[in-house]
Design an enzyme around this catalytic site. Structure first.
Site, short mmCIF file in Angstrom:
data_model
loop_
_atom_site.label_atom_id
_atom_site.label_comp_id
_atom_site.label_asym_id
_atom_site.label_seq_id
_atom_site.Cartn_x
_atom_site.Cartn_y
_atom_site.Cartn_z
N SER A 149 0.83 -1.22 0.00
CA SER A 149 0.00 0.00 0.00
C SER A 149 0.86 1.26 0.00
O SER A 149 2.03 1.24 0.41
CB SER A 149 -0.90 0.02 1.23
OG SER A 149 -1.76 -1.09 1.23
C1 LIG Z 1 -3.26 -3.92 -0.20
S1 LIG Z 1 -2.65 -5.52 0.01
C2 LIG Z 1 -1.97 -5.49 1.64
C3 LIG Z 1 -0.84 -4.51 1.82
C4 LIG Z 1 0.02 -4.75 3.01
N1 LIG Z 1 -0.69 -4.65 4.26
C5 LIG Z 1 1.23 -3.85 3.04
O1 LIG Z 1 2.08 -4.08 3.92
O2 LIG Z 1 1.37 -2.95 2.23
C6 LIG Z 1 -4.11 -6.48 0.27
C7 LIG Z 1 -3.85 -7.94 0.48
O3 LIG Z 1 -5.05 -8.54 0.95
C8 LIG Z 1 -5.02 -9.90 0.54
N2 LIG Z 1 -6.36 -10.48 0.69
C9 LIG Z 1 -7.44 -10.35 -0.11
N3 LIG Z 1 -8.47 -11.05 0.38
C10 LIG Z 1 -8.04 -11.64 1.53
C11 LIG Z 1 -8.65 -12.50 2.48
N4 LIG Z 1 -9.91 -12.89 2.37
N5 LIG Z 1 -7.89 -12.91 3.53
C12 LIG Z 1 -6.59 -12.52 3.66
N6 LIG Z 1 -5.98 -11.71 2.77
C13 LIG Z 1 -6.69 -11.26 1.73
C14 LIG Z 1 -4.51 -9.83 -0.88
O4 LIG Z 1 -3.96 -11.06 -1.29
C15 LIG Z 1 -3.48 -8.69 -0.77
O5 LIG Z 1 -2.18 -9.20 -0.64
#
Ligand SMILES: C[S@@+](CC[C@H](N)C(=O)[O-])C[C@H]1O[C@@H](n2cnc3c(N)ncnc32)[C@H](O)[C@@H]1O
Length: 402
Positions: free
Chosen positions: A73
């Site tokens: 992010s």
């Molecule tokens: C914006 S990214 C996270 C960014 C991260 N927190 C960082 O350090 O920048 C969103 C993440 O959520 C994950 N995601 C989507 N649906 C999910 C779910 N149901 N459970 C866990 N993770 C999920 C995606 O695979 C993705 O890697």
């Protein structure tokens, strides 16, 4: 003593200074964490100059349709969420959606007496997060591969749950795994918009309440908590988007005809300011409105105002509709004035109705965090609820304006 900074260290300092200036960082603990964690270790192929921008996402992963499913992010969104969460030393924190960097920031803030778990549904991202955390020296963060719809019960209860993926609901597991005074920070989607909401729990009530929300966008939730929206195409370039639980229907031929009619413009005399707050008010205080979206071609051809490109609430009545626009006006505090464009046989009435809502907002709710947002899990007595509300799978979301 003068500390010599390497290139990344100097860029990190500049990023933190910029985040403080724009108001995304407000506390010493978040500033210190962002000054310490080497962000570039979590996006090793990205140029340093991108890594240390305040508003740039890194290392995108896309699905077969080219849609982003994961990113590291943007630093400003991470700072905002960390400030909303109010993480402190010794806390036990669950991060939903991994990448590694944000988990390392949380680990810095909770310190050696705290604990951090981060969970991701995508095995690749879990690997990336583990590798980045190891490179940066945060191996003690627990990285779990699972669907966060069910939380991570083994490491709970959590003082804070920080959701870093676009959610449509708050599943029961998150509440079950939250301490009685815990807080959930979540980018929650409702009425076809997302707000980063900081929900507090109190031991006296099953409901969550929020006095703080911000604008922000995230990749959508996958797995059991995934949700869709309904998009009605008025033309190939212009669409109306509503929540998956909406019952609104549209007279598409009449609206298409209205688009070709001469627009009626009216001006409020009120400043165009805090458009995200006005947008929330329009969507949650009167008749249900869809979000009107347009492709760049429709803007270039003058069919709709450029505001529509990023989406704006539209008041639709049969074959007529209205949406808000802005124009320069040095007489207002922001230098711009809010107005309305309306199309269709009832353009005057629909435009007048929307303008009057804008004036009410400007007169009574023209400030940040004016809405009271609450979430009532299923099983809570919601018979006395007043104000705008929308039913989710696991509860009811309310937005009140007082
Ligand atoms: C914006 S990214 C996270 C960014 C991260 N927190 C960082 O350090 O920048 C969103 C993440 O959520 C994950 N995601 C989507 N649906 C999910 C779910 N149901 N459970 C866990 N993770 C999920 C995606 O695979 C993705 O890697």
């Amino acid at each position: 003593m003068t500390v010599q900074l390497d290139g990344a260290g100097a860029m990190r300092e500049a990023m933190v200074a910029a985040l403080r200036k724009e108001g995304s960082i407000t506390s010493g603990s978040v500033a210190s964490a962002m000054n310490t964690v080497p962000r570039h270790e979590f996006a090793p192929d990205e140029p340093l100059v991108n890594v240390y921008q305040t508003g740039t996402t890194l290392w995108p992963k896309t699905d077969a349709n080219g849609r982003k499913t994961s990113v590291v992010s943007a630093a400003n969104i991470q700072a905002i969420q960390l400030e909303q969460a109010g993480v402190g030393p010794g806390m036990n924190v669950l991060e939903i959606g991994s990448g590694g960097y944000n988990a390392a920031l949380i680990a810095e803030v909770v310190g050696p007496t705290g604990s951090v778990t981060t969970v991701d549904i995508d095995a690749d991202i879990v690997d990336r997060a583990r590798a980045g955390l190891a490179r940066a020296g945060y191996e003690h963060v627990n990285v779990v591969h699972a669907d966060a719809e069910h939380g991570v019960a083994d490491n709970g209860p959590y003082d804070r749950i920080i959701v870093t993926v676009g959610a449509w609901d708050s599943p029961p597991a998150w509440l079950d795994q939250l301490t009685p005074n815990g807080r959930i920070v979540v980018p929650l989607r409702f009425a076809a918009i997302t707000r980063l909401i900081s929900f507090d729990r109190s031991p006296d009530s099953p409901s969550l309440s929020a006095d703080n929300y911000r604008l922000g966008a995230f990749v959508p939730m996958q797995g059991d908590g995934a949700a869709d929206e309904k998009l009605t195409a008025v033309t190939p370039d212009i669409g109306l988007r509503v929540d998956q639980n909406s019952t609104l229907t549209f007279d598409v031929p009449a609206l298409r005809k209205a688009l070709n009619s001469k627009p009626v413009q009216s001006w409020s005399g009120k400043p165009f300011d805090m458009p995200d707050e006005l947008e929330l008010y329009l969507l949650t205080s009167g008749p249900e409105m869809p979000m009107l979206h347009a492709a760049q071609d429709a803007v270039d051809q003058g069919v709709v105002d450029r505001t529509v490109r990023i989406g704006t609430p539209a008041l639709v009545r049969g074959g007529s509709f209205a949406y808000r626009v802005k124009r320069e006006n040095p007489e207002t505090v922001s230098g711009y004035e809010t107005g309305v464009i309306a199309h269709g046989p009832q353009a005057e009435q629909v435009g007048g109705e929307l303008l009057s809502m804008i004036q009410t907002w400007a007169g009574e709710h023209y400030r940040r965090n004016a809405a009271q947002i609450a979430y009532h899990p299923n099983g809570t007595d919601t018979s006395g609820l007043i104000g705008w509300h929308t039913a989710k799978r696991h509860g009811v979301l309310t937005v009140a304006w007082s």
